[in-house]
Scaffold this motif. Structure first.
Motif, PDB file in Angstrom:
ATOM      1  N   ALA A  72       0.871  -1.194   0.000  1.00 30.97           N
ATOM      2  CA  ALA A  72       0.000   0.000   0.000  1.00 30.97           C
ATOM      3  C   ALA A  72       0.901   1.235   0.000  1.00 30.97           C
ATOM      4  O   ALA A  72       2.049   1.166   0.429  1.00 30.97           O
ATOM      5  N   THR A  73       0.371   2.357  -0.482  1.00 30.36           N
ATOM      6  CA  THR A  73       1.209   3.558  -0.673  1.00 30.36           C
ATOM      7  C   THR A  73       0.563   4.789  -0.043  1.00 30.36           C
ATOM      8  O   THR A  73      -0.598   5.091  -0.327  1.00 30.36           O
ATOM      9  N   TRP A  74       1.316   5.506   0.785  1.00 27.27           N
ATOM     10  CA  TRP A  74       0.828   6.798   1.296  1.00 27.27           C
ATOM     11  C   TRP A  74       0.986   7.834   0.195  1.00 27.27           C
ATOM     12  O   TRP A  74       2.017   7.872  -0.466  1.00 27.27           O
ATOM     13  N   ARG A  75      -0.025   8.639  -0.022  1.00 32.33           N
ATOM     14  CA  ARG A  75       0.066   9.661  -1.073  1.00 32.33           C
ATOM     15  C   ARG A  75      -0.382  11.016  -0.524  1.00 32.33           C
ATOM     16  O   ARG A  75      -1.216  11.081   0.380  1.00 32.33           O
ATOM     17  N   LYS A  76       0.185  12.057  -1.129  1.00 38.64           N
ATOM     18  CA  LYS A  76      -0.204  13.419  -0.751  1.00 38.64           C
ATOM     19  C   LYS A  76      -1.615  13.652  -1.290  1.00 38.64           C
ATOM     20  O   LYS A  76      -1.847  13.488  -2.490  1.00 38.64           O
ATOM     21  N   PRO A  77      -2.561  13.990  -0.431  1.00 38.16           N
ATOM     22  CA  PRO A  77      -3.927  14.147  -0.958  1.00 38.16           C
ATOM     23  C   PRO A  77      -4.047  15.355  -1.890  1.00 38.16           C
ATOM     24  O   PRO A  77      -3.193  16.232  -1.898  1.00 38.16           O
ATOM     25  N   ILE A  78      -5.138  15.385  -2.636  1.00 36.47           N
ATOM     26  CA  ILE A  78      -5.489  16.584  -3.409  1.00 36.47           C
ATOM     27  C   ILE A  78      -6.082  17.583  -2.417  1.00 36.47           C
ATOM     28  O   ILE A  78      -7.032  17.250  -1.692  1.00 36.47           O
ATOM     29  N   VAL A  79      -5.505  18.770  -2.357  1.00 35.22           N
ATOM     30  CA  VAL A  79      -6.031  19.793  -1.446  1.00 35.22           C
ATOM     31  C   VAL A  79      -6.259  21.063  -2.260  1.00 35.22           C
ATOM     32  O   VAL A  79      -5.368  21.482  -3.010  1.00 35.22           O
ATOM     33  N   GLY A  80      -7.444  21.637  -2.128  1.00 42.82           N
ATOM     34  CA  GLY A  80      -7.724  22.885  -2.837  1.00 42.82           C
ATOM     35  C   GLY A  80      -8.863  23.596  -2.138  1.00 42.82           C
ATOM     36  O   GLY A  80      -9.400  23.087  -1.146  1.00 42.82           O
ATOM     37  N   THR A  81      -9.218  24.752  -2.672  1.00 40.36           N
ATOM     38  CA  THR A  81     -10.260  25.503  -1.972  1.00 40.36           C
ATOM     39  C   THR A  81     -11.539  25.601  -2.797  1.00 40.36           C
ATOM     40  O   THR A  81     -11.512  25.630  -4.029  1.00 40.36           O
ATOM     41  N   TYR A  82     -12.644  25.652  -2.068  1.00 45.71           N
ATOM     42  CA  TYR A  82     -13.933  26.068  -2.617  1.00 45.71           C
ATOM     43  C   TYR A  82     -14.415  27.162  -1.667  1.00 45.71           C
ATOM     44  O   TYR A  82     -14.676  26.878  -0.489  1.00 45.71           O
ATOM     45  N   LYS A  83     -14.452  28.408  -2.154  1.00 44.16           N
ATOM     46  CA  LYS A  83     -14.754  29.550  -1.278  1.00 44.16           C
ATOM     47  C   LYS A  83     -13.858  29.500  -0.043  1.00 44.16           C
ATOM     48  O   LYS A  83     -12.658  29.292  -0.170  1.00 44.16           O
ATOM     49  N   GLU A  84     -14.459  29.564   1.160  1.00 44.01           N
ATOM     50  CA  GLU A  84     -13.595  29.579   2.353  1.00 44.01           C
ATOM     51  C   GLU A  84     -13.291  28.173   2.873  1.00 44.01           C
ATOM     52  O   GLU A  84     -12.703  28.011   3.934  1.00 44.01           O
ATOM     53  N   TYR A  85     -13.687  27.170   2.111  1.00 40.37           N
ATOM     54  CA  TYR A  85     -13.502  25.786   2.576  1.00 40.37           C
ATOM     55  C   TYR A  85     -12.288  25.147   1.923  1.00 40.37           C
ATOM     56  O   TYR A  85     -11.992  25.406   0.765  1.00 40.37           O
ATOM     57  N   ASN A  86     -11.636  24.261   2.685  1.00 36.21           N
ATOM     58  CA  ASN A  86     -10.548  23.442   2.144  1.00 36.21           C
ATOM     59  C   ASN A  86     -11.116  22.087   1.801  1.00 36.21           C
ATOM     60  O   ASN A  86     -11.766  21.457   2.646  1.00 36.21           O
ATOM     61  N   ILE A  87     -10.877  21.628   0.597  1.00 32.84           N
ATOM     62  CA  ILE A  87     -11.356  20.306   0.173  1.00 32.84           C
ATOM     63  C   ILE A  87     -10.145  19.369   0.162  1.00 32.84           C
ATOM     64  O   ILE A  87      -9.140  19.662  -0.502  1.00 32.84           O
ATOM     65  N   ILE A  88     -10.244  18.262   0.863  1.00 28.35           N
ATOM     66  CA  ILE A  88      -9.129  17.301   0.937  1.00 28.35           C
ATOM     67  C   ILE A  88      -9.658  15.977   0.408  1.00 28.35           C
ATOM     68  O   ILE A  88     -10.606  15.420   0.968  1.00 28.35           O
ATOM     69  N   SER A  89      -9.072  15.484  -0.679  1.00 27.31           N
ATOM     70  CA  SER A  89      -9.647  14.287  -1.285  1.00 27.31           C
ATOM     71  C   SER A  89      -8.549  13.421  -1.902  1.00 27.31           C
ATOM     72  O   SER A  89      -7.363  13.723  -1.798  1.00 27.31           O
TER      73      SER A  89
END
Ligand code: DON
Length: 564
Positions: A256-273
């Motif tokens: 299994a592999t640890w990966r840097k998540p996708i992080v970005g913004t929607y308005k004032e929210y941080n989306i981590i996916s």
């Protein structure tokens, strides 16, 4: 129809979910002070909740839930499949774990084509050749090594007990088991616990002794109890029985592999996916970026303008997905371009919202430097605020339909998530090309989108769903339901959903997803609407301003929120 049997499984699942959805539409959010666990099965939710109450953290609970689901939710819960986890610690550290299946070493680009180069699609869906090298056990061990606090064997114990002593089937499960008997008998000549002549009924006790044995080996020896020794030998023997290609070396080499998540913004929210090999995080962020400038709140939920903007964004983002997404260990995915807010917004600003853009006129973006339904999700938050969003899958319902004889668990049919031939749609109608062609050791592209949302640097929401190609658009809607349309956790997962994936060029809709006047207006302007059964089974936990955990479990299934 080569995909007939697998489609039947999906359709059966969809229609039985629809009944549940109607029955349970009125379900309310639950609130908990300390910890919450939402999964697709009440027993798995209770297992996770007990671990939390016993002092385990969210990762401990996730591990126990993953193994419990392999017992009580065999259509998707698994040790023979794979998945993705997005994790946020109470202090704000974010990471993601990729335990997606891999193509075996003997896999090759044309392995699902006949002598004329045409796809034999049953091969990537039913039986031994459909299976990728499973990742779930390695994933759980990896999560435990890094973040676990309770002993490994204690996290396996509930699953072992459920397999050994059995558990009472829900009505939905009994019906599914009966519906699947002929398919299972065809693929499992040596039998399996699920196969019997008398029909299964609600409250029948389902005992899985072989699976209990496998889980005990994993409890004692960790991932070695699966990837080597007796279990590995049983998997390889099963492969020989059915012309499969997973070898002992494939199993012992899996990591299994640890990966840097996708992080970005929607308005004032941080989306981590989830990053590639899932397309989920990139596509979800691109969708949110694409609609960010539009006044969705003012237009309103299910309004004509809201639906148009969301659908036109979906069409374009899925076109990009088909061309540019694949396993990043094999293919250079243009993550930065695909999640460039300015580019996504510039593209949307050119869209005519008065008329449907035919999908044939929408091509994947050309970036500088470039030439060119069964899964399950669970959400957990513990008393410290550590959060797990985890989606795990066998791909189709009951995966390849093959139980490893002697080991009692199902193999996945994840190989179908590769593009078996450019232009040939997979089970979910998704297209792909070179980026997602079969290669030995490669991970097949996924849509699974376990997601966490932050507000002002604090945990706001944990969300995810199964649903094949519809996963990304469902999570997109689930997030907008909360952030724009002020829904609570339960309403956000219960409310009807719609979906567009570029091709086929149509909006798939659940009953009630598009009001009648909006339907007429859309059809007048060139949109095709396609009514289907239920879309996904979403779970959601929202952290309320008072710190309480508000949990919503999808009414489309037996899904259940537990907590304390
Ligand atoms: O990884 C993927 O995108 C698919 N294998 C997920 C399949 C799925 O969600 C089926 N569930 N209903």
């Amino acid at each position: 129809m080569k995909r007939f049997s697998s489609l039947l499984l999906v359709l059966f699942f969809i229609s039985s979910c629809q009944v549940r959805q109607n029955e349970q539409q009125a379900q309310k959010s639950k609130e908990f002070e300390n910890g919450a666990v939402v999964t697709a099965h009440p027993l798995a939710s209770e297992v996770g909740n007990t671990i939390l109450k016993d002092g385990g953290n969210a990762i401990d609970a996730a591990i126990a839930v993953q193994f419990a689901l392999a017992v009580v939710y065999p259509n998707a819960g698994n040790i023979g499949g794979g998945g993705f986890m997005v994790y946020r610690s109470h202090s704000g550290e974010v990471t993601s774990l990729d335990f997606r299946e891999k193509a075996p070493a003997k896999a090759h680009r044309d392995m699902y084509l006949d002598s004329l180069g045409e796809p034999i699609t049953t091969l990537s869906l039913d039986g031994h050749l459909a299976a990728g090298v499973p990742g779930s056990v390695a994933g759980m061990e990896e999560a435990h090594k890094k973040y676990g606090s309770l002993p490994w064997s204690a996290l396996l114990a509930p699953a072992v007990a459920l397999a050994e002593k059995g558990f009472a089937l829900t009505e939905q499960q009994a019906n599914e088991f009966n519906e699947m008997q002929a398919h299972f008998k065809k693929l499992n000549k040596n039998g399996a616990a699920i196969i019997r002549d008398a029909p299964w009924k609600k409250d029948d006790i389902f005992v899985q002794q072989q699976l209990a044995g496998t889980l005990k080996r994993i409890a004692t020896s960790g991932s070695a109890g699966f990837y080597s020794g007796e279990t590995a030998a049983l998997i390889v023997a099963e492969m020989k029985r059915g012309n499969g290609i997973i070898s002992e070396a494939d199993l012992s080499n899996y990591r299994a592999t640890w990966r840097k998540p996708i992080v970005g913004t929607y308005k004032e929210y941080n989306i981590i996916s989830m990053p590639p090999p899932s397309s989920g995080g990139i596509a979800l962020l691109a969708l949110l970026q694409s609609v960010e400038k539009y006044p969705l709140k003012q237009w309103g939920y299910q309004s004509d303008s809201t639906v148009r903007v969301m659908v036109e964004a979906e069409r374009r983002v899925y076109a990009d997905r088909a061309t540019h997404l694949g396993d990043p260990d094999f293919y250079d995915v243009p993550v930065a371009y695909l999640t460039d807010k300015a580019l996504n917004q510039a593209r949307m600003s050119k869209v005519n919202l008065q008329k449907a853009t035919p999908s044939d006129q929408v091509k994947a973006s050309k970036f500088p430097g470039y030439e060119s339904e069964e899964t399950t999700h669970f959400c957990i938050v513990d008393k410290e605020g550590n959060a797990v969003s985890l989606t795990t899958t066998l791909n189709g319902s009951y995966g390849a339909g093959v139980w490893v004889d002697g080991a009692g668990f199902l193999l996945n049919n994840e190989m179908d998530d590769f593009s078996v031939k450019p232009g040939t749609p997979n089970l979910y109608g998704l297209l792909g090309g070179k980026a997602n062609a079969v290669e030995p050791g490669k991970r097949m592209l996924s849509a699974m989108s376990p997601t966490i949302v932050e507000e002002n640097g604090k945990l706001k929401m944990v969300i995810g769903t199964p649903g094949g190609s519809t996963i990304i658009t469902s999570v997109f809607q689930g997030i907008l339901n909360v952030l724009e349309f002020d829904m609570d956790a339960q309403a956000s997962v219960s409310s009807p959903r719609f979906h567009h994936q570029w091709k086929p060029d149509r909006i798939d809709i659940e009953e009630g997803a598009i009001p009648e006047d909006v339907r007429k207006s859309l059809e007048k302007d060139g949109y095709t609407l396609y009514k289907r059964g239920s879309i996904g089974r979403m779970e959601n936990i929202i952290v309320l301003p008072n710190g309480k955990l508000q949990a919503g479990a999808d009414p489309r299934g037996d899904d259940f929120a537990a907590g304390y």
